[in-house]
Scaffold this active site. Structure first.
Site, PDB file in Angstrom:
ATOM      1  CG  MET A 173      -0.195  -0.776   0.131  1.00  0.00           C
ATOM      2  SD  MET A 173      -1.428   0.322  -0.817  1.00  0.00           S
ATOM      3  CE  MET A 173      -0.659   1.780  -1.200  1.00  0.00           C
ATOM      4  N   GLY A 174       3.755  -3.207  -1.234  1.00  0.00           N
ATOM      5  CA  GLY A 174       4.711  -3.948  -1.978  1.00  0.00           C
ATOM      6  C   GLY A 174       5.674  -2.920  -2.369  1.00  0.00           C
ATOM      7  N   GLY A 194      13.569   1.669   2.559  1.00  0.00           N
ATOM      8  CA  GLY A 194      12.729   2.320   3.728  1.00  0.00           C
ATOM      9  C   GLY A 194      11.769   1.034   4.517  1.00  0.00           C
ATOM     10  CG  HIS A 195       8.854  -1.016   2.273  1.00  0.00           C
ATOM     11  ND1 HIS A 195       9.207  -0.524   1.007  1.00  0.00           N
ATOM     12  CD2 HIS A 195       7.666  -0.562   2.686  1.00  0.00           C
ATOM     13  CE1 HIS A 195       7.977   0.133   0.605  1.00  0.00           C
ATOM     14  NE2 HIS A 195       6.970   0.227   1.455  1.00  0.00           N
ATOM     15  CD  GLN A 234      -4.129   2.341   1.311  1.00  0.00           C
ATOM     16  OE1 GLN A 234      -4.344   1.508   2.071  1.00  0.00           O
ATOM     17  NE2 GLN A 234      -2.904   2.988   1.310  1.00  0.00           N
ATOM     18  CB  VAL A 269      14.779   5.441   4.882  1.00  0.00           C
ATOM     19  CG1 VAL A 269      16.144   4.980   4.338  1.00  0.00           C
ATOM     20  CG2 VAL A 269      14.642   4.518   6.162  1.00  0.00           C
ATOM     21  CG  LEU A 280      14.516   5.674   0.390  1.00  0.00           C
ATOM     22  CD1 LEU A 280      15.060   4.335   0.874  1.00  0.00           C
ATOM     23  CD2 LEU A 280      14.920   5.574  -1.148  1.00  0.00           C
ATOM     24  CB  SER A 327       6.552   2.650  -3.816  1.00  0.00           C
ATOM     25  OG  SER A 327       6.668   1.772  -2.572  1.00  0.00           O
ATOM     26  NE  ARG A 328       1.580   7.453  -5.432  1.00  0.00           N
ATOM     27  CZ  ARG A 328       1.014   6.894  -4.155  1.00  0.00           C
ATOM     28  NH1 ARG A 328       1.523   7.181  -3.151  1.00  0.00           N
ATOM     29  NH2 ARG A 328      -0.235   6.381  -4.339  1.00  0.00           N
TER      30      ARG A 328
END
Length: 395
Positions: free
Chosen positions: A44-45, A50-51, A78, A194, A202, A204-205
């Site tokens: 989701m960008g 981790g990505h 979602q 990760v 890790l 994004s939040r």
């Protein structure tokens, strides 16, 4: 003097398309396939290490003859009422740069209108009972939205292999089940979580956390590691008890009689471990809960949503006497930020806890251990993920 030519990307890493960024399904269909396998990493960008680990794992798996597609799409289906759809970070330029640097051939970043051309779809994929537990109970309908968009993106990207992070353990489980139950011809691969050097998974939040909130958030991973360590200690005692037999209680009393209190206590612990069924699940839950209860008293406090120890095959709670692999999952809020984490534990099996933990975790920037899980024959197996039927997309 003629200018020095600019360095050219190597044939192994160069994208198959003049631009690594595509926005439409038509452009993606026109993307030439290489001779090897195609892998997809769905995101989701707001990409982070981790990505990048997912992309690097996919790149290694398909090799230089394969193709890696990264999708970037913030899926509105979602997000529930009051969740952070509007403030979810959008950093597409940086995402493309990170994805390509990690080994992606192309980034597919469609608009909501491209993915859902008629608005929100009237037909969706239901996650079933597994999707109503834990995250599904806290976020009703969440996994229906996840599976619907994953199914659409699998159709659009037509991969041979899809990579997902084990940090979202329940998401990985429902996607794996969907692929098996609905005969998607794609292999689903889980990649270990990760973590930062301090143990925080890790996400994004994490960028929403203030410095004090981040300190409190460390309780999530600390609780999981406390459960792992306590379980390891109990399993070690049970192994010693099995090798020593049952006279350990007599040995404890004899040692106490001659003043050898420390040795007597150790012998008593071994004797206790020998008595009755294993209590690993209860021990693990209790050790984790102590850490989380302490964190609830911090400033700012940690507000626990759930702590659950579940069977990976269906996410139902496991009880004492369980043999095989389990997932200890936790979700909590710190301030306004909701975080999740999990760790894999082994009960009564030959695989040591530290090996199980390392298979499910890697450090930011470190080497990713080989994904996969180990289960004993008494535990229901994870559904197969080998190709089982037509997907309906052009391959």
């Amino acid at each position: 003097m003629s200018p020095t030519p600019a360095p050219q990307p190597s044939p192994d890493s160069a994208p198959d398309h003049p631009t690594p960024l595509l926005h439409t399904a038509a452009a993606l269909r026109d993307l030439p396939r290489r001779g090897g396998a195609r892998a997809v990493v769905m995101t989701m960008g707001a990409l982070h290490e981790g990505h990048a680990t997912l992309v690097r794992t996919a790149r290694r798996r398909v090799g230089p003859d394969g193709q890696v597609v990264v999708t970037v799409f913030v899926n509105p289906l979602q997000f529930g009422a009051g969740e952070d759809l509007d403030r979810y970070p959008r950093t597409l330029d940086a995402d493309v740069e990170l994805a390509v640097a990690a080994g992606a051939d192309v980034v597919f970043a469609p608009s909501a209108e491209e993915v859902y051309p008629g608005g929100e779809p009237q037909i969706r994929i239901a996650a079933g009972p597994m999707g109503t537990r834990l995250e599904g109970a806290s976020r009703p309908g969440h996994f229906d939205g996840v599976l619907t968009v994953v199914a659409k993106l699998l159709h659009l990207t037509a991969p041979d292999i899809a990579f997902f992070g084990q940090k979202d353990a329940q998401q990985l489980a429902v996607i794996t089940r969907m692929a098996a139950d609905l005969n998607f011809p794609v292999e689903i691969v889980g990649v270990p979580t990760v973590r930062e050097d301090d143990g925080l998974a890790l996400s994004s939040r994490n960028r929403y956390l203030s410095t004090p909130e981040r300190r409190t958030a460390l309780a999530l991973s600390a609780a999981l590691f406390a459960a792992r360590d306590r379980l390891t200690a109990e399993e070690a005692l049970r192994a010693r008890a099995a090798s020593a037999g049952h006279p350990a209680q007599d040995r404890s009393a004899a040692l106490a009689a001659i003043g050898e209190d420390r040795a007597a206590a150790d012998a008593h612990a071994v004797a206790y471990a020998a008595a009755g069924p294993p209590h690993g699940p209860s021990v693990a839950r209790a050790a984790a809960r102590v850490v989380l209860e302490d964190a609830a008293q911090l400033d700012p406090p940690l507000a626990l949503d759930y702590l659950a120890l579940v069977d990976p095959s269906d996410f139902t709670e496991i009880q004492d006497g369980y043999q095989g692999e389990g997932i200890l999952a936790v979700a909590a809020k710190v301030g306004t930020t909701r975080l999740i984490d999990n760790i894999r534990l082994v009960f009564g099996a030959s695989l040591p806890q530290d090996e199980a933990a390392h298979r499910g975790t890697t450090r930011a920037g470190g080497t990713t251990p080989a994904p996969g899980t180990s289960r004993t024959p008494t535990t229901p197996a994870t559904p197969p993920t080998t190709p089982q039927g037509p997907l309906g997309a052009t391959r």
